[in-house]
Design a protein around this motif. Structure first.
Motif, PDB file in Angstrom:
ATOM      1  N   ARG A 126      -0.646  10.677  -3.019  1.00  0.00           N
ATOM      2  CA  ARG A 126      -0.113  12.167  -2.536  1.00  0.00           C
ATOM      3  C   ARG A 126      -0.018  12.861  -3.885  1.00  0.00           C
ATOM      4  O   ARG A 126       0.075  14.262  -3.990  1.00  0.00           O
ATOM      5  N   GLN A 139     -15.522  -1.638  11.420  1.00  0.00           N
ATOM      6  CA  GLN A 139     -14.220  -1.111  12.195  1.00  0.00           C
ATOM      7  C   GLN A 139     -14.751  -0.803  13.635  1.00  0.00           C
ATOM      8  O   GLN A 139     -14.189  -0.847  14.522  1.00  0.00           O
ATOM      9  N   THR A 185       0.579  -1.206   0.080  1.00  0.00           N
ATOM     10  CA  THR A 185      -0.013  -0.018  -0.004  1.00  0.00           C
ATOM     11  C   THR A 185       0.862   1.309   0.102  1.00  0.00           C
ATOM     12  O   THR A 185       0.223   2.377  -0.270  1.00  0.00           O
ATOM     13  N   GLN A 186       2.160   1.130   0.384  1.00  0.00           N
ATOM     14  CA  GLN A 186       3.123   2.260   0.297  1.00  0.00           C
ATOM     15  C   GLN A 186       3.060   2.958  -1.297  1.00  0.00           C
ATOM     16  O   GLN A 186       3.050   3.949  -1.259  1.00  0.00           O
ATOM     17  N   PRO A 199      -8.560  10.383   8.124  1.00  0.00           N
ATOM     18  CA  PRO A 199      -8.001   9.273   8.820  1.00  0.00           C
ATOM     19  C   PRO A 199      -8.409   7.915   8.251  1.00  0.00           C
ATOM     20  O   PRO A 199      -7.948   7.020   8.472  1.00  0.00           O
ATOM     21  N   TRP A 200      -9.684   7.906   7.779  1.00  0.00           N
ATOM     22  CA  TRP A 200     -10.361   6.827   7.119  1.00  0.00           C
ATOM     23  C   TRP A 200      -9.747   6.146   6.098  1.00  0.00           C
ATOM     24  O   TRP A 200     -10.065   4.977   5.449  1.00  0.00           O
ATOM     25  N   LEU A 201      -8.844   7.124   5.509  1.00  0.00           N
ATOM     26  CA  LEU A 201      -8.386   6.558   3.882  1.00  0.00           C
ATOM     27  C   LEU A 201      -7.377   5.336   3.972  1.00  0.00           C
ATOM     28  O   LEU A 201      -7.351   4.619   3.042  1.00  0.00           O
ATOM     29  N   THR A 202      -7.072   5.085   5.453  1.00  0.00           N
ATOM     30  CA  THR A 202      -6.089   4.063   5.431  1.00  0.00           C
ATOM     31  C   THR A 202      -6.930   2.598   5.098  1.00  0.00           C
ATOM     32  O   THR A 202      -6.185   1.516   4.943  1.00  0.00           O
ATOM     33  N   HIS A 203      -8.388   2.695   5.477  1.00  0.00           N
ATOM     34  CA  HIS A 203      -8.926   1.529   5.234  1.00  0.00           C
ATOM     35  C   HIS A 203      -9.070   1.178   3.653  1.00  0.00           C
ATOM     36  O   HIS A 203      -9.613   0.093   3.390  1.00  0.00           O
ATOM     37  N   GLN A 214      -0.186   5.056  -1.361  1.00  0.00           N
ATOM     38  CA  GLN A 214       0.046   6.207  -0.764  1.00  0.00           C
ATOM     39  C   GLN A 214       0.827   7.097  -1.582  1.00  0.00           C
ATOM     40  O   GLN A 214       0.519   8.276  -1.526  1.00  0.00           O
ATOM     41  N   PHE A 260      -6.514   2.101   1.108  1.00  0.00           N
ATOM     42  CA  PHE A 260      -5.387   2.316   0.472  1.00  0.00           C
ATOM     43  C   PHE A 260      -5.110   1.163  -0.468  1.00  0.00           C
ATOM     44  O   PHE A 260      -4.293   1.159  -1.655  1.00  0.00           O
ATOM     45  N   HIS A 261      -5.789  -0.110  -0.250  1.00  0.00           N
ATOM     46  CA  HIS A 261      -5.766  -1.246  -1.218  1.00  0.00           C
ATOM     47  C   HIS A 261      -6.514  -0.931  -2.417  1.00  0.00           C
ATOM     48  O   HIS A 261      -6.547  -1.911  -3.326  1.00  0.00           O
TER      49      HIS A 261
END
Length: 299
Positions: free
Chosen positions: A173, A246, A165-166, A183-187, A169, A189-190
């Motif tokens: 960007r 979540q 997922t890096q 904050p919810w974007l982490t869910h 990300q 990233f895939h």
């Protein structure tokens, strides 16, 4: 090319060099990982006059026709409404069996192949079972569980995913205005292209409303607003349920009894199943029932 696609391209090129590139490629994985762009790039590489290395040169007549969206030997098929009809797939069979106008190869792309009707899937089988030389089928699907075993057995299945997922990300960007602050974007990233679409379509703030509601279900002060968003954007219902799930997991870690957690998860799963399978379901009523169940559990 998206960076997370590069390992797939290496495999495609290797199979091409070794003479084992399959005539029917099924690109499957969650939405938002770029299956359709990958299929388009693969189609261009196959039709390119310099196709031996499976790399589109971008300069030949074939590449120019693809850029102009006028290539006579490239066919794109997508659902009209909710499904892909048998008549459309019969048209594909005619397309495959007619002579190519450029270079001898033909490519058909079926987007969201799992939306084929039962009759359409049966019609496609005939084309898959009797492949013609120089004819290629590229299928994409968000859910291959909806495709028959016979279709699956006749395709080379290629899973498309964001394993690191890096990559996503870093890409987000560069393409998103204001970076990736939610904050919810982490869910998600895939599924980076899904995030990009939310920004482009102007619904990212609405997704944020759903997230904040899920974080404070007990208040329920903006329940009507949430209902309005889900009615206007039914595709966000699954996203909303991810946020609820979540929240349940967070409460479990905070000491919620496992029995209560299981009850909430069962109610959530039932709500999702009902909204997908029961036509005419009163979503507002079902959502209200779900929220009451969750509120009673976490109080």
């Amino acid at each position: 090319m998206y960076q997370w696609h590069e390992p797939l391209w290496q495999n495609f090129r290797l199979s091409q060099q070794q003479g084992r590139f399959h005539h029917a490629q099924l690109l499957h994985g969650p939405s938002g990982v770029g299956k359709q762009p990958l299929a388009k790039q693969l189609a261009q590489a196959i039709l390119c006059e310099q196709h031996q290395q499976l790399i589109a040169c971008g300069r030949c007549k074939s590449c120019a026709l693809i850029v102009a969206q006028t290539h006579p030997d490239l066919l794109f098929i997508a659902a009209q409404g909710q499904s892909i009809s048998v008549d459309v797939i019969r048209g594909l069979a005619d397309f495959v069996h007619h002579s190519a106008q450029q270079g001898g190869r033909k490519v058909a792309v079926i987007v969201n192949a799992h939306k084929m009707t039962h009759s359409a899937a049966n019609a496609l089988l005939k084309t898959l079972e009797e492949p013609n030389a120089g004819r290629y089928l590229l299928l994409t699907s968000d859910d291959i569980s909806q495709l028959s075993a016979t279709i699956l057995s006749r395709c080379s299945k290629v899973q498309v995913s964001v394993n690191d997922t890096q990559y996503a990300q870093d890409w987000l960007r560069d393409v998103l205005p204001g970076g990736i602050a939610f904050p919810w974007l982490t869910h998600f990233f895939h599924q980076p292209l899904k995030i990009e679409a939310w920004f482009n379509e102007g619904v990212v703030e609405k997704v944020d409303v759903l997230y904040r509601f899920a974080c404070d279900i007990k208040a329920s002060h903006n329940f009507n607003q949430v209902q309005g968003i889900l009615n206007e954007h039914p595709e966000l219902l699954e996203v909303f349920c991810v946020f609820i799930q979540q929240r349940l997991k967070a409460k479990l870690l905070e000491g919620l009894a496992y029995q209560a957690y299981s009850k909430g998860q069962t109610a959530l799963n039932q709500f999702m199943a009902d909204t997908r399978q029961i036509l005419g379901l009163n979503q507002s009523l079902g959502l209200s029932k779900l929220m009451n169940t969750i509120k009673n559990i976490i109080e």
